[in-house]
Design an enzyme around this catalytic site. Structure first.
Site, PDB file in Angstrom:
ATOM      1  CG  ASP A   1     -10.405 -16.502   4.740  1.00 41.44           C
ATOM      2  OD1 ASP A   1     -10.256 -15.615   5.288  1.00 41.44           O
ATOM      3  OD2 ASP A   1      -9.893 -16.553   3.564  1.00 41.44           O
ATOM      4  CD1 TRP A   2     -14.499 -11.609   7.808  1.00 47.34           C
ATOM      5  CD2 TRP A   2     -12.796 -11.479   9.365  1.00 47.34           C
ATOM      6  NE1 TRP A   2     -14.979 -10.607   8.592  1.00 47.34           N
ATOM      7  CE2 TRP A   2     -13.734 -10.595   9.504  1.00 47.34           C
ATOM      8  CE3 TRP A   2     -11.691 -11.258   9.977  1.00 47.34           C
ATOM      9  CZ2 TRP A   2     -13.547  -9.660  10.638  1.00 47.34           C
ATOM     10  CZ3 TRP A   2     -11.800 -10.638  11.123  1.00 47.34           C
ATOM     11  CH2 TRP A   2     -12.432  -9.485  11.286  1.00 47.34           C
TER      12      TRP A   2
END
Length: 607
Positions: free
Chosen positions: A150-151
């Site tokens: 994820d980011w």
């Protein structure tokens, strides 16, 4: 809808989506509950598989195929206190029984990619957790795609405390099983040096790269790297797609209460009041990204076209304010109308990532406006817009009709108008329980019993499992939803008597059947739900578990028998020895309209 999303997105060259989110969410304080399938594992798996099939289609090389990504692996939805990105600490059994199965179903459906989560799992950040990224995902389930972080979740291994710097984070993320680093740039900046310094085998880098390239090859991206740009002019927001958007919105609405107010009479004059009645932007919901608010048809616009001078609109208040400057105009509109429709709830940026809430009441002074309108004595319909269950105990007691509309998208207005006037009937059912109070959260129907269960949900049952100041049940339970008619259920019947050996071998099965009758005066659609409970097992099992549902449309007075097949797959669970197995049990079954309803039948399953 996922197929249409893929067709439209790929027309602009987008061949990969960060969806579906298959996190099980049991706490409405957590804003990202809006992105997933709710609190139930069985339902979550079905919806995950449907998304994968819709996005990816039958052939990954098709120009309309969009690669799916199952996220956020794993247990991100169990954040403590409902606070986004917070710690998750659940047992192996709960992970296996509740949070992992929808991801496994996504693998079985052929999902191409996974996304690792932000959270810790049993003390280890999900993006550095080799046990689940490699041992379970690839070793047990045979996943052949790749995992993207994820980011910045690789970079966030540093504040988590398991990495000292970007080099350490890159090493731990890659060796755990995260193949692609999103936004942290740790892989790009550190992997070469790690290999040169002998801290990382080049073969590990090669394997991660191979997984990414394998998917690109499977999608035909090397042979056909470009998109036919002319498709965008013909494939986006077509009449057929807009019709589907309206139908999807109509089928998502959940009627929570109706005291003979809905459907509205066709000649009624309507006062439409509230900050969400004409808000194009809010109808898009969170994560709309490139969604254009000008494409949204609001409820005000639709009712204006339908009713003309019989519509009396006033905004009344803002979503979050204490100002009552608009109250007088709203109350004047009520005076001119036969019935009032209140469009209240959250803004699109009150649910979603990072939007955790400790108060789930109607925001600002919306309840005060609602109270002032109700004091006028006119029939009132509350349309509640939100991305999550709200706490509506006062509204449920005083407002004669309540419709949960969520954020219904581009065709919000037409879908709501057709529902309000009875051209379509509400058919949606709750995928997450509505609490009476945030103090009940996390709240979910498939909980374990206690050693001191209270005989009722009443408050203050001393030395029994209860609250001093609140009922224990939800305001509206999982699976709940009314329509414009009524249904009656017979007691279920169990057909067949297999033993554990037959069920475990796959040769045994039995059926549960019940009759559902439309006892009202209008045609209607019901969702008959099968629940089970097992007793006498090596570990405690939930008081109810959803194991099937069937949607049926019945004419007034019509009856139909629904039948559900149960096999070892539905009865197996992770037992005392952490084996996924069927055990001898006393089995209770319900065929019911929701998780707290229905009559039961019981059988013994012997060795």
């Amino acid at each position: 809808t996922a197929r249409v999303a893929a067709v439209e997105a790929t027309s602009e060259g987008i061949r990969w989506t960060f969806s579906p989110m298959v996190d099980i969410a049991r706490d409405a304080r957590w804003g990202r509950i809006m992105e997933g399938a709710g609190e139930d594992t069985y339902l979550g798996g079905l919806i995950a598989a449907a998304y994968v099939r819709g996005y990816q289609g039958k052939d990954l090389t098709s120009p309309t195929s969009m690669l799916a990504c199952a996220k956020h692996y794993v247990a991100y939805g169990a954040a403590e206190g409902g606070r986004d990105y917070n710690t998750v600490d659940v047992s192996d059994r709960v992970l296996r029984d509740v949070y992992l199965p929808p991801f496994q179903v996504a693998v079985e459906a052929g999902v191409g990619t996974f996304m690792s989560g932000f959270n810790t799992v049993q003390g280890v950040p999900a993006s550095a957790n080799r046990k689940y990224l490699t041992d379970v995902l690839r070793g047990e389930w045979g996943f052949r795609g790749f995992v993207v972080s994820d980011w910045n979740s690789i970079g966030e291994l540093i504040p988590h405390g398991v990495a000292l710097d970007a080099k350490d984070a890159a090493l731990k993320g890659l060796t755990a099983g995260v193949d692609m680093d999103m936004s942290a740039n740790a892989y790009a900046s550190e992997l070469v040096d790690l290999v040169k310094e002998g801290e990382l085998a080049e073969s590990v880098v090669n394997e991660a790269a191979t997984r990414v390239l394998r998917i690109k090859v499977a999608m035909g991206l090397f042979e056909h790297p470009y998109t036919d740009e002319s498709r965008a002019a013909t494939d986006i927001l077509t009449p057929a797609h807009l019709e589907l958007a309206r139908e999807a919105a109509e089928e998502s609405f959940v009627l929570l209460k109706n005291e003979a107010v809905l459907p509205l009479k066709p000649d009624a004059s309507v006062a439409l009041i509230g900050p969400l009645a004409d808000s194009q932007d809010d109808m898009l919901g969170e994560w709309a990204i490139r969604g254009d608010a000008k494409d949204v048809v609001t409820l005000r616009k639709t009712l204006s076209e339908r009713l003309g001078g019989r519509l009396h609109y006033a905004k009344g208040t803002e979503i979050q304010t204490d100002s009552e400057a608009g109250f007088a105009e709203a109350l004047a509109a009520v005076d001119r109308a036969d019935v009032v429709v209140m469009a209240l709830g959250e803004s699109r940026f009150m649910s979603g990532e990072s939007f955790s809430r400790t108060n789930l009441d109607l925001p600002g002074n919306q309840r005060k406006l609602l109270q002032a309108v109700l004091a006028k004595g006119k029939p009132v319909v509350l349309i509640a817009f939100s991305g999550r269950p709200l706490t509506l105990p006062w509204e449920a007691e005083h407002v004669p009709a309540i419709l949960a509309a969520w954020f219904p998208g581009l065709q919000a207005g037409p879908a709501l108008a057709r529902t309000l006037f009875g051209e379509v009937s509400p058919v949606g059912r709750l995928t997450a329980s509505f609490p009476r109070s945030v103090g009940q959260l996390p709240l979910y129907y498939n909980r374990l019993n206690t050693g001191r269960p209270a005989p009722t949900d009443a408050p203050n049952q001393r030395f029994l499992s209860s609250y001093f100041d609140e009922r224990t049940t939800p305001l509206f339970p999982f699976g709940f939803g009314l329509t414009y008619t009524q249904f009656e259920y017979s007691a279920p019947e169990i057909v067949g008597q297999p033993n554990v050996a037959a069920l475990a071998s796959g040769t045994g099965a039995f059926e549960v059947e019940a009759t559902v009758k439309n006892t009202g005066v209008r045609p209607g659609t019901e969702v008959a739900q099968l629940y089970i409970h097992q007793r006498g097992t090596s570990v405690a099992r939930p008081i109810r578990e959803l194991k099937g549902f069937e949607r049926l449309t019945l004419a007034p007075g019509e009856s139909r028998t629904v039948r559900f097949k149960l096999t070892g797959k539905e009865l197996a669970f992770w037992n005392l020895d952490m084996k996924f197995a069927v055990e001898p049990t006393e089995l209770t079954v319900w065929v019911a309209p929701h998780a707290e309803g229905g009559k039961s039948a019981t059988m013994r399953i012997k060795p």
